[in-house]
Design a protein around this motif. Structure first.
Motif, PDB file in Angstrom:
ATOM      1  N   MET A   1      28.514 -17.585   7.863  1.00 60.06           N
ATOM      2  CA  MET A   1      28.082 -18.155   6.569  1.00 60.06           C
ATOM      3  C   MET A   1      26.687 -17.630   6.210  1.00 60.06           C
ATOM      4  O   MET A   1      25.778 -17.633   7.021  1.00 60.06           O
ATOM      5  N   THR A   2      26.560 -17.165   4.996  1.00 56.17           N
ATOM      6  CA  THR A   2      25.263 -16.630   4.566  1.00 56.17           C
ATOM      7  C   THR A   2      24.269 -17.764   4.303  1.00 56.17           C
ATOM      8  O   THR A   2      24.648 -18.869   3.957  1.00 56.17           O
ATOM      9  N   GLN A   3      23.011 -17.460   4.483  1.00 53.33           N
ATOM     10  CA  GLN A   3      21.963 -18.451   4.278  1.00 53.33           C
ATOM     11  C   GLN A   3      21.578 -18.502   2.797  1.00 53.33           C
ATOM     12  O   GLN A   3      21.599 -17.491   2.109  1.00 53.33           O
ATOM     13  N   THR A   4      21.235 -19.680   2.334  1.00 52.00           N
ATOM     14  CA  THR A   4      20.776 -19.819   0.954  1.00 52.00           C
ATOM     15  C   THR A   4      19.266 -19.607   0.919  1.00 52.00           C
ATOM     16  O   THR A   4      18.511 -20.347   1.530  1.00 52.00           O
ATOM     17  N   ILE A   5      18.842 -18.575   0.204  1.00 58.42           N
ATOM     18  CA  ILE A   5      17.417 -18.255   0.082  1.00 58.42           C
ATOM     19  C   ILE A   5      16.993 -18.528  -1.355  1.00 58.42           C
ATOM     20  O   ILE A   5      17.567 -17.963  -2.289  1.00 58.42           O
ATOM     21  N   GLU A   6      16.007 -19.382  -1.516  1.00 58.33           N
ATOM     22  CA  GLU A   6      15.546 -19.723  -2.865  1.00 58.33           C
ATOM     23  C   GLU A   6      14.077 -19.378  -3.085  1.00 58.33           C
ATOM     24  O   GLU A   6      13.570 -19.533  -4.190  1.00 58.33           O
ATOM     25  N   THR A   7      13.392 -18.896  -2.036  1.00 62.38           N
ATOM     26  CA  THR A   7      11.959 -18.623  -2.128  1.00 62.38           C
ATOM     27  C   THR A   7      11.673 -17.163  -1.808  1.00 62.38           C
ATOM     28  O   THR A   7      12.291 -16.581  -0.915  1.00 62.38           O
ATOM     29  N   ALA A   8      10.730 -16.587  -2.530  1.00 61.03           N
ATOM     30  CA  ALA A   8      10.223 -15.246  -2.224  1.00 61.03           C
ATOM     31  C   ALA A   8       8.706 -15.280  -2.264  1.00 61.03           C
ATOM     32  O   ALA A   8       8.113 -15.945  -3.123  1.00 61.03           O
ATOM     33  N   VAL A   9       8.097 -14.582  -1.337  1.00 62.38           N
ATOM     34  CA  VAL A   9       6.645 -14.462  -1.274  1.00 62.38           C
ATOM     35  C   VAL A   9       6.280 -13.002  -1.517  1.00 62.38           C
ATOM     36  O   VAL A   9       6.793 -12.105  -0.838  1.00 62.38           O
ATOM     37  N   ILE A  10       5.420 -12.762  -2.490  1.00 61.49           N
ATOM     38  CA  ILE A  10       4.971 -11.404  -2.809  1.00 61.49           C
ATOM     39  C   ILE A  10       3.508 -11.281  -2.416  1.00 61.49           C
ATOM     40  O   ILE A  10       2.653 -12.040  -2.897  1.00 61.49           O
ATOM     41  N   LEU A  11       3.221 -10.346  -1.517  1.00 61.13           N
ATOM     42  CA  LEU A  11       1.842 -10.118  -1.085  1.00 61.13           C
ATOM     43  C   LEU A  11       1.170  -9.147  -2.049  1.00 61.13           C
ATOM     44  O   LEU A  11       1.607  -7.998  -2.190  1.00 61.13           O
ATOM     45  N   ALA A  12       0.121  -9.613  -2.712  1.00 65.15           N
ATOM     46  CA  ALA A  12      -0.473  -8.847  -3.809  1.00 65.15           C
ATOM     47  C   ALA A  12      -1.994  -8.931  -3.807  1.00 65.15           C
ATOM     48  O   ALA A  12      -2.631  -8.899  -4.854  1.00 65.15           O
ATOM     49  N   ALA A  13      -2.593  -9.024  -2.612  1.00 60.97           N
ATOM     50  CA  ALA A  13      -4.044  -9.232  -2.548  1.00 60.97           C
ATOM     51  C   ALA A  13      -4.850  -7.940  -2.472  1.00 60.97           C
ATOM     52  O   ALA A  13      -6.056  -7.953  -2.700  1.00 60.97           O
ATOM     53  N   GLY A  14      -4.190  -6.825  -2.146  1.00 63.06           N
ATOM     54  CA  GLY A  14      -4.905  -5.585  -1.858  1.00 63.06           C
ATOM     55  C   GLY A  14      -5.679  -5.011  -3.040  1.00 63.06           C
ATOM     56  O   GLY A  14      -5.345  -5.246  -4.202  1.00 63.06           O
ATOM     57  N   ARG A  15      -6.690  -4.225  -2.708  1.00 65.17           N
ATOM     58  CA  ARG A  15      -7.567  -3.661  -3.743  1.00 65.17           C
ATOM     59  C   ARG A  15      -7.018  -2.388  -4.379  1.00 65.17           C
ATOM     60  O   ARG A  15      -7.464  -1.986  -5.442  1.00 65.17           O
ATOM     61  N   GLY A  16      -6.081  -1.739  -3.730  1.00 66.17           N
ATOM     62  CA  GLY A  16      -5.480  -0.540  -4.321  1.00 66.17           C
ATOM     63  C   GLY A  16      -6.467   0.589  -4.542  1.00 66.17           C
ATOM     64  O   GLY A  16      -6.409   1.279  -5.560  1.00 66.17           O
ATOM     65  N   THR A  17      -7.343   0.808  -3.579  1.00 64.35           N
ATOM     66  CA  THR A  17      -8.420   1.794  -3.779  1.00 64.35           C
ATOM     67  C   THR A  17      -7.898   3.212  -3.955  1.00 64.35           C
ATOM     68  O   THR A  17      -8.529   4.021  -4.646  1.00 64.35           O
ATOM     69  N   ARG A  18      -6.736   3.520  -3.382  1.00 68.82           N
ATOM     70  CA  ARG A  18      -6.190   4.881  -3.505  1.00 68.82           C
ATOM     71  C   ARG A  18      -5.556   5.139  -4.864  1.00 68.82           C
ATOM     72  O   ARG A  18      -5.172   6.266  -5.173  1.00 68.82           O
ATOM     73  N   LEU A  19      -5.446   4.084  -5.668  1.00 65.30           N
ATOM     74  CA  LEU A  19      -4.902   4.257  -7.024  1.00 65.30           C
ATOM     75  C   LEU A  19      -5.978   4.160  -8.102  1.00 65.30           C
ATOM     76  O   LEU A  19      -5.671   4.061  -9.277  1.00 65.30           O
ATOM     77  N   GLN A  20      -7.222   4.190  -7.695  1.00 62.68           N
ATOM     78  CA  GLN A  20      -8.284   4.249  -8.705  1.00 62.68           C
ATOM     79  C   GLN A  20      -8.192   5.582  -9.456  1.00 62.68           C
ATOM     80  O   GLN A  20      -7.769   6.583  -8.887  1.00 62.68           O
ATOM     81  N   PRO A  21      -8.498   5.613 -10.757  1.00 69.00           N
ATOM     82  CA  PRO A  21      -9.162   4.564 -11.549  1.00 69.00           C
ATOM     83  C   PRO A  21      -8.242   3.487 -12.121  1.00 69.00           C
ATOM     84  O   PRO A  21      -8.727   2.547 -12.730  1.00 69.00           O
ATOM     85  N   TYR A  22      -6.900   3.619 -11.952  1.00 71.03           N
ATOM     86  CA  TYR A  22      -6.001   2.615 -12.533  1.00 71.03           C
ATOM     87  C   TYR A  22      -6.381   1.206 -12.103  1.00 71.03           C
ATOM     88  O   TYR A  22      -6.373   0.257 -12.901  1.00 71.03           O
ATOM     89  N   THR A  23      -6.682   1.045 -10.807  1.00 70.59           N
ATOM     90  CA  THR A  23      -6.890  -0.293 -10.247  1.00 70.59           C
ATOM     91  C   THR A  23      -8.300  -0.828 -10.429  1.00 70.59           C
ATOM     92  O   THR A  23      -8.643  -1.873  -9.873  1.00 70.59           O
ATOM     93  N   PHE A  24      -9.116  -0.128 -11.222  1.00 67.36           N
ATOM     94  CA  PHE A  24     -10.398  -0.722 -11.618  1.00 67.36           C
ATOM     95  C   PHE A  24     -10.151  -1.945 -12.504  1.00 67.36           C
ATOM     96  O   PHE A  24     -10.903  -2.921 -12.468  1.00 67.36           O
ATOM     97  N   ASP A  25      -9.106  -1.883 -13.316  1.00 67.73           N
ATOM     98  CA  ASP A  25      -8.854  -2.906 -14.336  1.00 67.73           C
ATOM     99  C   ASP A  25      -7.642  -3.788 -14.056  1.00 67.73           C
ATOM    100  O   ASP A  25      -7.535  -4.882 -14.610  1.00 67.73           O
TER     101      ASP A  25
END
Length: 239
Positions: A1-25
């Motif tokens: 029997m498959t499990q019922t999943i109703e929650t998702a956690v998205i990790l989005a805290a990083g600074r994204g320094t390698r995508l600058q200048p996009y991630t300045f803003d």
């Protein structure tokens, strides 16, 4: 029997320094690829697959996610030490908001909806999603043993075998989350390591299945090269 999943956690805290200048803003999750921003696409796919509760762990330019969450009925939490800690600390910092088994994913992913659908339908409660080899640069390789996660690393020489590539989407049980919380409290490097390393370090005592979708269309967007690949090679393959 498959499990019922109703929650998702998205990790989005990083600074994204390698995508600058996009991630300045903007944070990485607000990068526009095609008609949608990465975070818009992820949330849409999650909701289409029955996820009712989306929790976003924020840090860099967190106000963008807070506004987005308010508009879409999502939950956010701010990891105050995001600039000096790793993704494992972000996950544990917000763990009290997680009340059941859940999906865990990163904010900088572009992926086919089969990734989420396959994880939800799989019977195992703890699963790492993997693909075949993308040759995309900056890969994390996965070593398997009897269909389970044995180890993972960006360095092939650290692994006994190279069996798959980490996608960055997981299905995790509340039981494993409790073990991760204990590990975070005890480990000297708990504040600084990545969550996937922490899970791999527990894999001897808590088995994690490997779900390998050989030809899954997906990519992580960490730099300009990844962004161009996403637009030219991955986006045309998505639903």
């Amino acid at each position: 029997m498959t499990q019922t999943i109703e929650t998702a956690v998205i990790l989005a805290a990083g600074r994204g320094t390698r995508l600058q200048p996009y991630t300045f803003d903007i944070p990485k999750g607000f990068m526009q690829v095609g008609e949608e921003k990465l975070i818009e696409r992820s949330v849409r796919i999650l909701k289409e697959n029955g996820i009712k509760n989306v929790i976003i762990g924020t840090g860099h330019l967190h106000e963008h996610y807070e506004k987005f969450a308010k508009e879409h009925g999502l939950t956010t939490f701010l990891s105050p030490d995001y600039a000096t800690t790793g993704s494992f600390h972000t996950l544990i910092y917000g763990s009290d908001l997680i009340k059941g088994d859940f999906l865990l994913l990163e904010s900088d992913l572009l992926y086919h909806s089969d990734a989420v659908k396959s994880l939800i339908e799989a019977e195992a409660k703890d699963i790492i999603l993997c693909s075949g080899f993308t040759q995309s640069n900056d890969e994390v390789y996965v070593e398997m043993q009897n269909g389970k996660l044995k180890n993972l690393s960006k360095k092939k020489e650290n692994l006994g075998s190279i069996d798959a590539e980490l996608v960055g989407i997981w299905k995790l049980s509340l039981e494993l989350l409790e073990k991760l919380k204990a590990h975070h409290a005890e480990a000297e490097d708990g504040m600084n390591k990545d969550y996937e390393v922490a899970i791999a370090q527990l894999s001897d005592n808590h088995k994690v299945d490997v779900l390998k979708l050989e030809n899954l269309a997906w990519c992580e967007i960490d730099n300009q090269e990844h962004l161009e690949r996403a637009k030219e090679k991955i986006l045309p393959k998505l639903d």
